[in-house]
Write an enzyme that holds these catalytic residues in place. Structure first.
Site, PDB file in Angstrom:
ATOM      1  N   ASP A  35      53.871  65.310   0.879  1.00 46.85           N
ATOM      2  CA  ASP A  35      53.435  64.568   2.062  1.00 46.85           C
ATOM      3  C   ASP A  35      54.328  63.347   2.214  1.00 46.85           C
ATOM      4  O   ASP A  35      54.898  62.852   1.229  1.00 46.85           O
ATOM      5  CB  ASP A  35      51.989  64.085   1.885  1.00 46.85           C
TER       6      ASP A  35
ATOM      7  N   ARG B  82      58.253  70.051   6.967  1.00 49.70           N
ATOM      8  CA  ARG B  82      57.083  69.949   7.845  1.00 49.70           C
ATOM      9  C   ARG B  82      57.312  68.764   8.785  1.00 49.70           C
ATOM     10  O   ARG B  82      57.558  67.635   8.331  1.00 49.70           O
ATOM     11  CB  ARG B  82      55.846  69.702   6.994  1.00 49.70           C
TER      12      ARG B  82
END
Ligand SMILES: Cc1cc2nc3c(=O)[nH]c(=O)nc-3n(C[C@H](O)[C@H](O)[C@H](O)COP(=O)(O)OP(=O)(O)OC[C@H]3O[C@@H](n4cnc5c(N)ncnc54)[C@H](O)[C@@H]3O)c2cc1C
Length: 311
Positions: A137, A187
């Site tokens: 992340d 991502r």
């Protein structure tokens, strides 16, 4: 504006205490979080996979300054990956994990980056044994350089380690260029944290334009892009640009958060797209919940309704 106020208020100890202690908070949390335990997230993973969706699992927690806590979070990921593998849920990356570098040590006062790198390497080894991958992340703008350094380091041993790029940062199109190589998993999201204006776009239209720019770079490159957005316009743009770039439906994926636009997740998957749901679990949900409330103030109404219904 409200988003910035909410993100700033969430740092207050008093606000933290009020939200954590309020009984109605549980109803809101249940919408976005699979549950407290690994059993809960395994159950949700099974259900989502039965519906044709892929999954990435986040064990909630962030900003730890305690080495013991960073090690405990790492252990939890390793155990979870073992259980995913044993249950046959991880094969071919059908369920993978998402890891916040500050949850596994990046913020430690001593050797933070080294500890996070070692812990992420351990998690990657467990993922590899289970037949799946890990995605890092991306947290607030001050952690981007360190996160990308960790990515480069760990990729030497585990080249399928992925990362997140946030379109609200002005630097992101360049980061996408640097990461659009074969084997690279990126991502792309808009970004959920506050950032100073010099580093980030404040205006929604600019963030969306930057998303479209990054998306084009990733699709024209050779990596595996993962479009993490619930924004219908950007989902359409991604689909259209993928076709224009000659991409097959298995050469990229869409990603959405658990509890947000579930019908759209099923619609896209039903049309043959790869769709992955980001599923958090654990009891350290405060930061995650505040970001969900801040990115969509309408969720505060949901929060308010729960409050009213409790009298
Ligand atoms: C898989 C995944 C991983 C992510 N990882 C990161 C990360 O590592 N770092 C990071 O900074 N951010 C991350 N995010 C969050 C992201 O940056 C955005 O804050 C979030 O996705 C909202 O932006 P949006 O693109 O959906 O567009 P928005 O313009 O915010 O929303 C578009 C539409 O989506 C729906 N929607 C959006 N948010 C909500 C919500 N909270 N509740 C209900 N409906 C909503 C609404 O219908 C809204 O109109 C991630 C998001 C996803 C989907």
């Amino acid at each position: 504006m409200l988003r910035r106020v909410l993100l700033a208020a969430s740092a207050s100890k008093r606000v933290h205490q009020i939200i954590m202690a309020a009984p109605f908070t549980r109803d809101v949390v249940a919408r976005f979080v699979a549950g407290d335990t690994a059993d809960d997230v395994l159950r949700v993973t099974q259900r989502l996979q039965a519906d044709g969706l892929l999954v990435t699992i986040d064990y909630l927690g962030e900003d730890t300054v305690d080495p013991g806590q960073a090690a405990a979070v790492t252990d939890e990921y390793v155990r979870l990956l073992g259980r995913l593998g044993a249950a046959g849920l991880a094969s071919d990356g059908r369920a993978e994990v998402s890891v916040k570098p500050t949850a596994v040590g990046l913020d430690l006062r001593e050797h933070g980056e080294k500890t996070a790198t070692e812990n992420i390497t351990r998690i990657c080894a467990a993922a590899s044994a289970a037949g799946t991958t890990v995605t890092l992340d991306m947290e607030d703008h001050s952690r981007v350089d360190a996160t990308l350094r960790i990515l480069a380091q760990v990729r030497q041993e585990f080249p399928d380690l992925g990362c997140v790029i946030q379109s609200y940062l002005r630097r992101s199109p360049e980061d996408c260029e640097a990461l659009a190589f074969a084997g690279s998993r990126v991502r792309l999201c808009k970004g959920a944290y506050g950032a100073p204006e010099g580093a980030a776009f404040a205006n929604r239209a600019e963030i969306d334009r930057s998303y479209a720019r990054c998306l084009r770079v990733l699709l024209n490159g050779e990596g595996y892009p993962m479009f993490a957005t619930h924004d219908p316009r950007l989902v359409d743009i991604a689909g259209g640009r993928a076709v224009a770039a000659g991409r097959s439906p298995v050469s990229f994926e869409y990603q959405m958060l658990y509890g947000i636009r579930p019908a759209e997740q099923l619609r896209l998957a039903g049309g043959g797209a790869r769709v992955r749901v980001y599923v958090p679990y654990g009891n350290d949900w405060y930061g995650y919940l505040v970001r969900r409330l801040a990115e969509r103030p309408a969720n505060l109404v949901f929060f308010g309704r729960s409050l009213a219904s409790r009298g």
